[in-house]
Design a protein around this motif. Structure first.
Motif, PDB file in Angstrom:
ATOM      1  N   VAL A   8      -6.408  37.702  29.516  1.00 38.90           N
ATOM      2  CA  VAL A   8      -5.500  38.326  28.549  1.00 38.90           C
ATOM      3  C   VAL A   8      -4.072  37.998  28.978  1.00 38.90           C
ATOM      4  CG1 VAL A   8      -4.757  40.453  27.436  1.00 38.90           C
ATOM      5  CG2 VAL A   8      -7.129  40.231  28.219  1.00 38.90           C
ATOM      6  N   GLY A   9      -3.271  37.484  28.043  1.00 36.20           N
ATOM      7  CA  GLY A   9      -1.911  37.108  28.414  1.00 36.20           C
ATOM      8  C   GLY A   9      -0.843  37.973  27.747  1.00 36.20           C
ATOM      9  N   MET A  10       0.133  38.409  28.531  1.00 38.01           N
ATOM     10  CA  MET A  10       0.292  38.307  29.975  1.00 38.01           C
ATOM     11  C   MET A  10       0.115  39.686  30.641  1.00 38.01           C
ATOM     12  SD  MET A  10       1.470  35.182  31.141  1.00 38.01           S
ATOM     13  CE  MET A  10       2.245  35.766  32.630  1.00 38.01           C
ATOM     14  N   GLU A  11       0.579  40.745  29.963  1.00 31.66           N
ATOM     15  CA  GLU A  11       0.480  42.098  30.498  1.00 31.66           C
ATOM     16  C   GLU A  11      -0.368  42.945  29.554  1.00 31.66           C
ATOM     17  OE1 GLU A  11       4.401  43.593  32.193  1.00 31.66           O
ATOM     18  OE2 GLU A  11       5.077  41.859  31.039  1.00 31.66           O
ATOM     19  N   SER A  12      -1.237  43.765  30.135  1.00 25.68           N
ATOM     20  CA  SER A  12      -2.202  44.507  29.331  1.00 25.68           C
ATOM     21  C   SER A  12      -2.221  45.980  29.731  1.00 25.68           C
ATOM     22  CB  SER A  12      -3.611  43.943  29.518  1.00 25.68           C
ATOM     23  OG  SER A  12      -3.618  42.540  29.419  1.00 25.68           O
ATOM     24  N   VAL A  13      -2.376  46.823  28.734  1.00 27.41           N
ATOM     25  CA  VAL A  13      -2.640  48.248  28.938  1.00 27.41           C
ATOM     26  C   VAL A  13      -3.891  48.572  28.143  1.00 27.41           C
ATOM     27  CG1 VAL A  13      -1.806  50.607  28.701  1.00 27.41           C
ATOM     28  CG2 VAL A  13      -0.181  48.758  29.175  1.00 27.41           C
ATOM     29  N   VAL A  14      -4.927  49.058  28.831  1.00 20.52           N
ATOM     30  CA  VAL A  14      -6.205  49.367  28.195  1.00 20.52           C
ATOM     31  C   VAL A  14      -6.325  50.874  28.032  1.00 20.52           C
ATOM     32  CG1 VAL A  14      -8.720  49.164  28.358  1.00 20.52           C
ATOM     33  CG2 VAL A  14      -7.260  47.302  29.197  1.00 20.52           C
ATOM     34  N   LYS A  15      -6.618  51.306  26.798  1.00 16.89           N
ATOM     35  CA  LYS A  15      -6.782  52.732  26.504  1.00 16.89           C
ATOM     36  C   LYS A  15      -8.136  52.962  25.843  1.00 16.89           C
ATOM     37  CE  LYS A  15      -1.817  53.544  25.732  1.00 16.89           C
ATOM     38  NZ  LYS A  15      -0.798  54.020  24.753  1.00 16.89           N
ATOM     39  N   HIS A  24      -2.976  45.742  33.667  1.00 17.85           N
ATOM     40  CA  HIS A  24      -3.150  44.479  34.394  1.00 17.85           C
ATOM     41  C   HIS A  24      -1.998  43.553  34.075  1.00 17.85           C
ATOM     42  CE1 HIS A  24      -4.760  40.366  35.136  1.00 17.85           C
ATOM     43  NE2 HIS A  24      -5.214  40.974  36.222  1.00 17.85           N
ATOM     44  N   GLU A  25      -1.555  42.824  35.108  1.00 19.69           N
ATOM     45  CA  GLU A  25      -0.490  41.835  34.961  1.00 19.69           C
ATOM     46  C   GLU A  25      -1.024  40.457  35.316  1.00 19.69           C
ATOM     47  OE1 GLU A  25       2.642  43.176  37.503  1.00 19.69           O
ATOM     48  OE2 GLU A  25       3.362  44.661  36.072  1.00 19.69           O
ATOM     49  N   GLY A  26      -0.694  39.465  34.490  1.00 17.72           N
ATOM     50  CA  GLY A  26      -1.151  38.104  34.719  1.00 17.72           C
ATOM     51  C   GLY A  26      -2.114  37.674  33.632  1.00 17.72           C
ATOM     52  N   ALA A  27      -2.021  36.393  33.240  1.00 20.69           N
ATOM     53  CA  ALA A  27      -2.768  35.919  32.071  1.00 20.69           C
ATOM     54  C   ALA A  27      -4.022  35.126  32.395  1.00 20.69           C
ATOM     55  CB  ALA A  27      -1.850  35.037  31.212  1.00 20.69           C
ATOM     56  N   TYR A  28      -4.328  34.886  33.665  1.00 17.43           N
ATOM     57  CA  TYR A  28      -5.307  33.848  33.975  1.00 17.43           C
ATOM     58  C   TYR A  28      -6.560  34.337  34.696  1.00 17.43           C
ATOM     59  CZ  TYR A  28      -0.955  31.498  32.983  1.00 17.43           C
ATOM     60  OH  TYR A  28       0.214  31.107  32.379  1.00 17.43           O
ATOM     61  N   ALA A  29      -6.481  35.466  35.364  1.00 17.02           N
ATOM     62  CA  ALA A  29      -7.636  35.992  36.088  1.00 17.02           C
ATOM     63  C   ALA A  29      -8.318  37.082  35.275  1.00 17.02           C
ATOM     64  CB  ALA A  29      -7.193  36.557  37.441  1.00 17.02           C
ATOM     65  N   GLU A  48      -8.372  50.583  22.673  1.00 18.41           N
ATOM     66  CA  GLU A  48      -7.113  49.932  22.322  1.00 18.41           C
ATOM     67  C   GLU A  48      -6.642  49.085  23.504  1.00 18.41           C
ATOM     68  OE1 GLU A  48      -4.376  52.871  19.982  1.00 18.41           O
ATOM     69  OE2 GLU A  48      -5.568  54.060  21.406  1.00 18.41           O
ATOM     70  N   VAL A  49      -6.142  47.902  23.202  1.00 22.74           N
ATOM     71  CA  VAL A  49      -5.573  47.036  24.233  1.00 22.74           C
ATOM     72  C   VAL A  49      -4.189  46.595  23.775  1.00 22.74           C
ATOM     73  CG1 VAL A  49      -5.865  44.982  25.659  1.00 22.74           C
ATOM     74  CG2 VAL A  49      -7.884  46.202  24.813  1.00 22.74           C
ATOM     75  N   GLU A  50      -3.170  47.046  24.485  1.00 24.60           N
ATOM     76  CA  GLU A  50      -1.798  46.637  24.198  1.00 24.60           C
ATOM     77  C   GLU A  50      -1.460  45.429  25.058  1.00 24.60           C
ATOM     78  OE1 GLU A  50       0.661  49.986  25.018  1.00 24.60           O
ATOM     79  OE2 GLU A  50      -0.284  51.269  23.506  1.00 24.60           O
ATOM     80  N   PHE A  70       1.254  31.907  26.554  1.00 26.56           N
ATOM     81  CA  PHE A  70       0.513  32.326  25.372  1.00 26.56           C
ATOM     82  C   PHE A  70       0.109  33.793  25.505  1.00 26.56           C
ATOM     83  CE2 PHE A  70      -0.323  27.710  25.423  1.00 26.56           C
ATOM     84  CZ  PHE A  70       0.093  27.393  24.139  1.00 26.56           C
ATOM     85  N   GLY A  71       0.081  34.515  24.387  1.00 24.90           N
ATOM     86  CA  GLY A  71      -0.269  35.924  24.409  1.00 24.90           C
ATOM     87  C   GLY A  71      -1.596  36.196  23.749  1.00 24.90           C
ATOM     88  N   GLY A  72      -2.161  37.373  24.040  1.00 23.88           N
ATOM     89  CA  GLY A  72      -3.371  37.814  23.370  1.00 23.88           C
ATOM     90  C   GLY A  72      -4.605  37.785  24.249  1.00 23.88           C
TER      91      GLY A  72
END
Length: 418
Positions: A8-15, A24-29, A48-50, A70-72
């Motif tokens: 998920v790129g690049m920063e994520s908040v899971v609710k 989570h921070e980072g788009a590749y792992a 929900e995933v922001e 890239f985002g998403g």
């Protein structure tokens, strides 16, 4: 119950149901959270995933200088349903199994199996079994241990000696075993099972004679691979990944650089299955920012990279950076962290800088291996250093004289073709 995101790129908040599960921070792992306490047993659950890919100087990579952020959500998302006592999927989203091979030869190999555990309660007399299974489905080695598991996170180690292992031998013979680890109760009920593909091999880097695979000299040549496709960005399909693998085979490659970030699991599995040696790396690319937050982002992504990819026989070294120059203190810290997580593989840096001062010499001496990118007719803003391909060999010779005990590698060489 757990939820696992593979990219998920690049920063994520899971609710879940309006409550924050994790960030989570980072788009590749990959990253994984336990969601048991957030679930409703009856009725619908709202996930929900922001996601943001805005420029952030605290998250590596910090800008668009070298690659597009890239985002998403661009890789698969999975829900994992496990027993209350299980092999942990939340140790930096690894498989929970770490296979440490040593003293590898055609006669025998030592194998240590670290099993990460997660339990909602204490559990006595749990049996942990690891079986090594060959291509024909035959168990060639089996080790087991009884243990009492405490509530929360814990780990158990098993040790065995494998006699006459069929070695993973690069493109010639990329032989893989299945290593199956099972948790069972004292009554024989299966609590969890995780299977890792694995190859026994020995890699040795020598400063004067080159690279040796299973005590035989091995030529490494190939390409540098980025995961994005035109009109697709990072959201590529397995079919597109497989096209890249087929191109590598058509080019008769023996080694692949996965630049400049952690890529899809499909690709590392393909490297194992096809016998390519490869370099794995974190996205510490231009620009470098000397801040605690930025450095911690590099550290965390290095932990994810090594823990998630640890068992792949194709990976022969960990690259700490690409064409950036963090402080010697921060570079040393990354190098030490890589060695702590994986003493068996060497570390590397990819540089593009003249070595002029004693400080430059000491900085480049921190990792085990120095890799060089050379782009004649492209990096002309650096002056005559990159003016022609012949000069690349002059630089390599200078490096060899400066670092006689370090292994040197030419990673990216781009030439103009008329």
């Amino acid at each position: 119950m757990f939820i696992r995101f593979e990219g998920v790129g690049m920063e994520s908040v899971v609710k879940l149901n309006g409550k924050e599960v994790g960030k989570h921070e980072g788009a590749y792992a990959a990253f994984c959270f336990e969601i048991t306490d957030f679930l409703k047993i009856e009725g619908e659950n709202l996930l929900e995933v922001e996601v943001s890919n805005l420029k952030n100087d605290n998250v590596v990579p910090a800008a668009y200088d070298l690659q597009t952020r890239f985002g998403g959500i661009y890789r698969p998302v999975k829900i994992l349903v496990k027993e209350p006592t299980c092999i942990s999927p939340i140790d930096y989203a690894s498989s929970g199994i770490y296979l440490h091979q040593s003293n590898v030869s055609a006669k025998q190999a030592d194998l240590k199996i670290d099993v990460m555990l997660e339990s909602l309660n204490s559990h006595s007399n749990v049996n942990i079994t690891t079986a090594i299974i060959d291509h024909k489905g035959k168990i060639i080695n089996k080790v087991e241990q009884k243990t009492n598991i405490t509530k929360g996170s814990s780990s158990v180690s098993l040790n065995t000696v494998v006699n006459k292992p069929h070695l993973w031998n690069g493109r010639k013979d990329p032989y893989l075993y299945n290593v199956e680890t099972t948790l069972t109760t004292k009554d024989g009920d299966v609590l969890d099972k995780v299977t890792e593909t694995f190859g026994f091999r020995h890699i040795k880097f020598t400063p004067n004679d080159g690279l040796f695979l299973n005590e035989e000299y091995y030529d490494v040549y190939g390409v540098s691979r980025w995961q994005d496709w035109a009109d697709e960005g990072f959201a590529v399909t397995k079919k597109q990944d497989s096209i890249d693998v087929e191109l590598m085979k058509e080019l008769n490659c023996t080694g692949i650089r996965f630049a400049c970030y952690q890529q899809d699991y499909y690709m590392y599995n393909a490297m194992d299955e096809n016998g390519f040696l490869c370099l794995a790396e974190i996205p510490l690319t231009p620009p470098n920012i000397e801040s605690e937050a930025f450095h911690n982002s590099s550290r965390n992504q290095l932990k994810e990279l090594i823990k998630q990819l640890y068992n792949h026989p194709s990976i022969i070294l960990w690259n700490l950076l690409n064409e950036v120059h963090p402080s010697a203190e921060n570079l040393q810290d990354l190098n030490d962290l890589a060695k702590e997580l994986d003493p068996s593989r060497p570390t590397a840096i990819v540089y593009n800088k003249k070595i002029e001062t004693e400080e430059d010499v000491n900085w480049h001496a921190i990792p085990d291996i120095i890799c060089s990118n050379k782009y004649p007719w492209w990096y002309n803003h650096y002056g005559d250093v990159y003016a022609n391909a012949a000069y690349s060999m002059i630089v390599i010779k200078r490096l060899k004289n400066t670092y006689p005990m370090q292994f040197l590698a030419l990673l990216n060489l781009v030439l103009e073709v008329a």
